[in-house]
Design an enzyme around this catalytic site. Structure first.
Site, PDB file in Angstrom:
ATOM      1  N   CYS A 115      41.031  47.891  37.201  1.00  0.00           N
ATOM      2  CA  CYS A 115      41.866  46.777  36.739  1.00  0.00           C
ATOM      3  C   CYS A 115      42.722  46.130  37.826  1.00  0.00           C
ATOM      4  CB  CYS A 115      42.724  47.223  35.563  1.00  0.00           C
ATOM      5  SG  CYS A 115      41.744  47.832  34.160  1.00  0.00           S
ATOM      6  N   HIS A 255      49.110  43.127  33.912  1.00  0.00           N
ATOM      7  CA  HIS A 255      47.752  43.416  33.465  1.00  0.00           C
ATOM      8  C   HIS A 255      47.715  43.379  31.945  1.00  0.00           C
ATOM      9  CE1 HIS A 255      43.894  45.101  32.838  1.00  0.00           C
ATOM     10  NE2 HIS A 255      44.291  46.338  32.614  1.00  0.00           N
ATOM     11  N   ASN A 285      41.271  43.379  27.141  1.00  0.00           N
ATOM     12  CA  ASN A 285      41.405  43.886  28.507  1.00  0.00           C
ATOM     13  C   ASN A 285      40.168  43.483  29.303  1.00  0.00           C
ATOM     14  OD1 ASN A 285      41.565  45.365  30.873  1.00  0.00           O
ATOM     15  ND2 ASN A 285      42.116  47.295  29.885  1.00  0.00           N
TER      16      ASN A 285
END
EC number: 2.3.1.180
Length: 330
Positions: A115, A255, A285
């Protein structure tokens, strides 16, 4: 040697057309819209078509970023693609993007940092441009995680979506651009978020596929605890490294993994909600694409102004984290 200030001069994003809602997932696995929304904040996510690959979306995002920056393929001399879902194990997806763009002067490689991968790529590109090795870099975060999740595992399939985000980095005026960065890892936590098979430890085989070892495996509670801790710690570290304070932040781009993680970090930092970008309700996500997509949308919506202090912060598999502090503008 003079160190040049480096900043983002163009942003772009690309997402699939197909929208998969929580209500759609109710018909696929034992879950509910209410359960997903209250625990993650996600309402829907985008899913790529079966024939599409990461490079398809990386290319679209790259072209949009280049158009905004006003650069041609011939000007790009470095391409970094952050991804854990490359088109194939080799060659690098960045090389495929280089060929499709016609950026024949550019060095190209992939970077695997899950990520925070896009942040890692931006730091690598910044250092290369600051020292004069390169002049114009393209940093892409792209993931088609829909192709790596077990659609029968309700703990993971509800979380992820597909997307790409890209940025052009170039020298900028003194006082603008990237002011500081923080990267870190706690490798002992690698077992909390990983894909067991498909590498040299467990090469792909009929057995690994039958056991579902090529899917994403996650220890949700451990990842949550790690994320809540590092998101605000990294934010504080990166602004202090720039000689600033959390109160100086004009926009935080975290994030987009879980709204509870974001809310916890924002509360601990003492930031007003209007200073925080949240779009995970629409995309889920998207791993390394998460921050460049959120930043692109914030810029499009007029939430980023010249001179603003923008902080990007992320965490992910590794376990790793990264943060950037930028003074927006050219």
């Amino acid at each position: 040697m003079k160190i040049r200030p480096v900043g983002i001069t163009g942003l772009g994003m690309a997402v699939p057309e197909r929208v998969l809602t929580n209500h759609d997932l109710e018909r696929m696995v034992d879950t509910s819209d209410e359960w997903i929304r209250t625990r993650t904040g996600i309402r829907e996510r985008r899913i790529a078509a079966p024939h599409e690959a990461s490079s398809d979306y990386a290319l679209r995002a790259a072209r949009e970023a280049m158009a905004q920056a006003g650069v041609t393929p011939e000007q790009i001399d470095l391409i970094i693609c952050a991804t854990v879902t490359p088109d194939m194990p080799m060659p690098a997806t960045a090389a495929l993007v280089q060929a499709a763009l016609g950026a024949h002067r550019a060095a190209a490689f992939d970077l695997s940092a899950a990520c925070p991968g896009w942040i890692y790529g931006v730091v690598m590109a910044q250092q290369s441009i600051a020292t004069g090795l390169y002049d114009c870099a393209l940093v892409i975060g792209v993931e088609l995680l829909s192709k790596m999740v077990n659609w029968q595992d309700r703990k993971t399939c509800v979380l992820f979506g597909d997307a790409a985000g890209a940025a052009v980095l170039q020298p900028v005026s003194e006082g603008r651009g990237i002011l500081s960065s923080v990267l870190g890892a706690e490798g002992a936590g690698h077992c909390h978020l990983y894909t067991p098979a498909g590498g040299s430890r467990l090469p792909a085989s009929p057995e690994t596929v039958a056991q579902g070892l090529h899917y994403v495996h996650m220890n949700g509670p451990e990842v949550f605890k790690f994320a809540v801790r590092v998101m605000d710690e990294a934010t504080v570290q990166v602004v202090e490294k720039a000689g600033l304070t959390v109160g100086d932040i004009d926009l935080l781009v975290p994030h987009q993994a879980n709204v509870r993680i974001i809310d916890s970090a924002v509360k601990r930092l003492g930031l007003a909600p209007e200073k925080v970008v949240v779009n995970l309700d629409r995309y889920g996500n998207t791993s390394s694409a998460s921050i460049p997509v959120a930043l692109t949308e914030a810029l499009t919506e007029g939430r980023v102004r010249d001179g603003d202090l923008v902080v990007c912060v992320s965490f992910g598999a590794g376990l790793v984290w990264g943060a950037l502090a930028l003074r927006w503008g050219r």
